[in-house]
Scaffold this active site. Structure first.
Site, PDB file in Angstrom:
ATOM      1  N   ARG A  34       2.979  74.648 100.791  1.00 20.28           N
ATOM      2  CA  ARG A  34       3.751  75.205 101.696  1.00 20.28           C
ATOM      3  C   ARG A  34       5.030  73.976 102.032  1.00 20.28           C
ATOM      4  O   ARG A  34       6.416  74.313 101.766  1.00 20.28           O
ATOM      5  CB  ARG A  34       2.769  75.192 103.121  1.00 20.28           C
ATOM      6  CG  ARG A  34       2.492  76.540 103.022  1.00 20.28           C
ATOM      7  CD  ARG A  34       1.587  76.816 104.422  1.00 20.28           C
ATOM      8  NE  ARG A  34       1.409  78.108 104.382  1.00 20.28           N
ATOM      9  CZ  ARG A  34       0.533  77.980 105.114  1.00 20.28           C
ATOM     10  NH1 ARG A  34      -0.580  77.635 105.996  1.00 20.28           N
ATOM     11  NH2 ARG A  34      -0.230  79.583 105.766  1.00 20.28           N
ATOM     12  N   LYS A 199     -14.371  87.360 107.902  1.00 22.21           N
ATOM     13  CA  LYS A 199     -14.595  87.881 108.871  1.00 22.21           C
ATOM     14  C   LYS A 199     -13.693  89.759 108.749  1.00 22.21           C
ATOM     15  O   LYS A 199     -12.862  90.128 108.128  1.00 22.21           O
ATOM     16  CB  LYS A 199     -13.869  88.068 109.646  1.00 22.21           C
ATOM     17  CG  LYS A 199     -14.979  86.711 110.669  1.00 22.21           C
ATOM     18  CD  LYS A 199     -14.049  86.131 111.947  1.00 22.21           C
ATOM     19  CE  LYS A 199     -14.492  85.206 112.753  1.00 22.21           C
ATOM     20  NZ  LYS A 199     -13.714  84.992 113.734  1.00 22.21           N
ATOM     21  N   GLY A 352      -2.144  81.227 102.800  1.00 21.31           N
ATOM     22  CA  GLY A 352      -2.242  79.476 102.283  1.00 21.31           C
ATOM     23  C   GLY A 352      -3.492  78.908 101.855  1.00 21.31           C
ATOM     24  O   GLY A 352      -3.251  78.172 101.024  1.00 21.31           O
ATOM     25  N   GLY A 376      -2.149  85.491 107.149  1.00 27.39           N
ATOM     26  CA  GLY A 376      -1.984  86.451 108.510  1.00 27.39           C
ATOM     27  C   GLY A 376      -0.278  87.274 108.056  1.00 27.39           C
ATOM     28  O   GLY A 376      -0.495  88.387 108.648  1.00 27.39           O
TER      29      GLY A 376
HETATM   30  C1  3PG Z   1      -1.509  79.986 108.781  1.00 26.79           C
HETATM   31  O1  3PG Z   1      -1.656  79.233 108.533  1.00 26.79           O
HETATM   32  O2  3PG Z   1      -1.306  80.969 108.237  1.00 26.79           O
HETATM   33  C2  3PG Z   1       0.231  79.745 109.334  1.00 26.79           C
HETATM   34  O3  3PG Z   1       0.311  78.511 109.071  1.00 26.79           O
HETATM   35  C3  3PG Z   1       0.570  80.220 110.832  1.00 26.79           C
HETATM   36  O4  3PG Z   1      -0.761  79.922 111.670  1.00 26.79           O
HETATM   37  P1  3PG Z   1      -1.216  80.144 113.023  1.00 26.79           P
HETATM   38  O5  3PG Z   1      -2.205  80.760 112.403  1.00 26.79           O
HETATM   39  O6  3PG Z   1      -1.841  79.230 113.654  1.00 26.79           O
HETATM   40  O7  3PG Z   1      -0.371  80.764 113.601  1.00 26.79           O
END
Ligand code: 3PG
Ligand code: MG
Length: 396
Positions: A34, A199, A352, A376
């Protein structure tokens, strides 16, 4: 909204939101993907003669400043990759930060401490977030949003701040959105999605949405046992979401109705405990012993998944097939990753964690069509949700 390539920020200070949420263990960065993905926009802004205040989050701190979640190691790594000093005061806001920001010369960079050390960043109260965004806005003349992995979060530095400053999307966000559009607007067929991870509940929305769009849905990872249980199979001590079993029965029925080929594993690698040195045994998915847990899909399943994946023209993959961190349970994930590298159309590794998994298994980024930095975020995009960070940048 202006393109970042056309904006004039010479002599200006840019507030740049990045996603630098890297896996850390004992202060050591395990995968700097990242950070590397954030370099093109940073370099472009520096080339244009801007100075930059970078904001990013790390983990999910619950009680303000948390030393283990400091961005200090990230500042160090970013400096190494750019070959220049990164100013870091260890604060999110305050007079120290304001002074350093004011003194930045063109070409200089200040990295703020983990923006989530301020609870206002993630507040559900719009007034609280907006007041925090006003503070942040004082630090710069211009806003660039490039933290793709966080665009699904309605957070101050992602959603509220761009409303207060002239803004543009960074090159990473623009590239990510372009790839996701290829998956959602008229994808080349056959279109396969491969989902893993622990999940079903996290992925329910995306699965429901995809069952109207894809030709093939392959499921592995911890969540597969809720599917096997929904099919009436014994799953031993495997991970399961009992409250999701009925929902999953509905998903299986929906796949059938929509003529989506649902691929579930036919063999499973089981072990008595969740441990790297637990003894692996290969069993049929119909015959998981009651005292064992599934930790990977078996070779027959992985080969079947791979054979289908390579016939597809569009493939999106999120979530490992097994506990890839333990070498005895990494083969399923490796076989699926290998298949993605052979896709002749577009193959996208989303997230990630999945990106870190393929790198940890020895694959190079260049072997895949695209490696998304957002897990996400890319799932919610595929789910058809409106992402706050993209909306704020007028990208949707
Ligand atoms: C991730 O790792 O998916 C992003 O950096 C967002 O992080 P978060 O899910 O803690 O908001
Ligand atoms: Mg995450």
């Amino acid at each position: 909204m202006p393109e970042i390539s056309t904006i004039d920020v010479a002599g200006k200070r840019v507030f740049l939101r990045c996603d630098l949420n890297v896996p850390l263990k004992d202060g050591v960065i395990k995968d700097d993907g990242r950070i590397k993905a954030s370099l093109p926009t940073i370099s472009l802004l520096l080339k244009k003669g801007a100075s930059i205040v970078i904001a990013a989050h790390l983990g999910r701190p619950k009680n303000g400043a948390t030393p283990e979640l400091s961005l200090a190691p990230v500042a160090q790594r970013l400096g190494e990759l750019l070959g220049q000093e990164i100013k870091f005061t260890g604060e999110v806001t305050g007079t120290g930060v304001a002074e350093v920001a004011d003194s930045l010369q063109p070409g200089e960079i200040l990295l703020l401490e983990n923006i989530r050390f301020s609870a206002d960043e993630t507040s559900k109260d719009e007034a609280v977030r907006s007041a925090f965004a006003q503070e942040l806005a004082k630090l710069a003349d211009f806003y660039v949003g490039d933290g793709f992995g966080a665009v699904h979060r309605k957070h101050a530095s992602v959603f509220d701040l761009p409303k207060l400053l002239p803004h543009a999307a960074g090159t990473l966000v623009a590239a990510e959105v372009e790839v996701l559009k290829k998956l959602t607007q008229n994808p080349q067929r056959r279109f396969a999605v491969v989902l893993g991870g622990s999940k079903v509940s996290d992925k329910l929305g995306v699965i429901e949405n995809l069952l109207g769009k894809v030709d093939l849905l392959a499921i592995g990872g911890g969540m597969v046992f809720t599917f096997l249980k929904a099919q009436g199979k014994e799953i031993g001590t495997s991970l399961v979401e009992n409250e999701m079993v009925d929902v999953v029965k509905g998903l299986i029925a929906m796949a059938e109705k929509n003529d989506v080929r649902l691929l579930l594993p036919t063999d499973i690698v089981v072990a008595p405990t969740f441990a790297a040195d637990a003894t692996p045994t290969l069993v049929s998915a119909d015959a998981i012993p009651s005292d064992q847990m599934g930790l990977d899909i078996g070779p027959e399943s992985a080969a079947a998944f791979a054979a289908e994946i390579i016939t597809c023209k569009t493939v999106f993959w999120n979530g490992p097939m097994g506990v890839f961190e333990f070498p005895n349970f990494a083969a399923g994930t490796k076989t699926v990753a290998q298949a993605l590298t052979q896709v002749s159309g577009i193959s996208v590794v989303g997230g990630g964690d999945s990106a870190a998994a393929v790198r940890a298994l020895g694959f190079a980024d260049s072997q895949f069509g695209y490696i998304s930095t957002g897990g996400g975020a890319s799932l919610e995009y595929l789910e058809g949700k409106e992402l706050p960070g993209l909306k704020a940048l007028e990208l949707i």
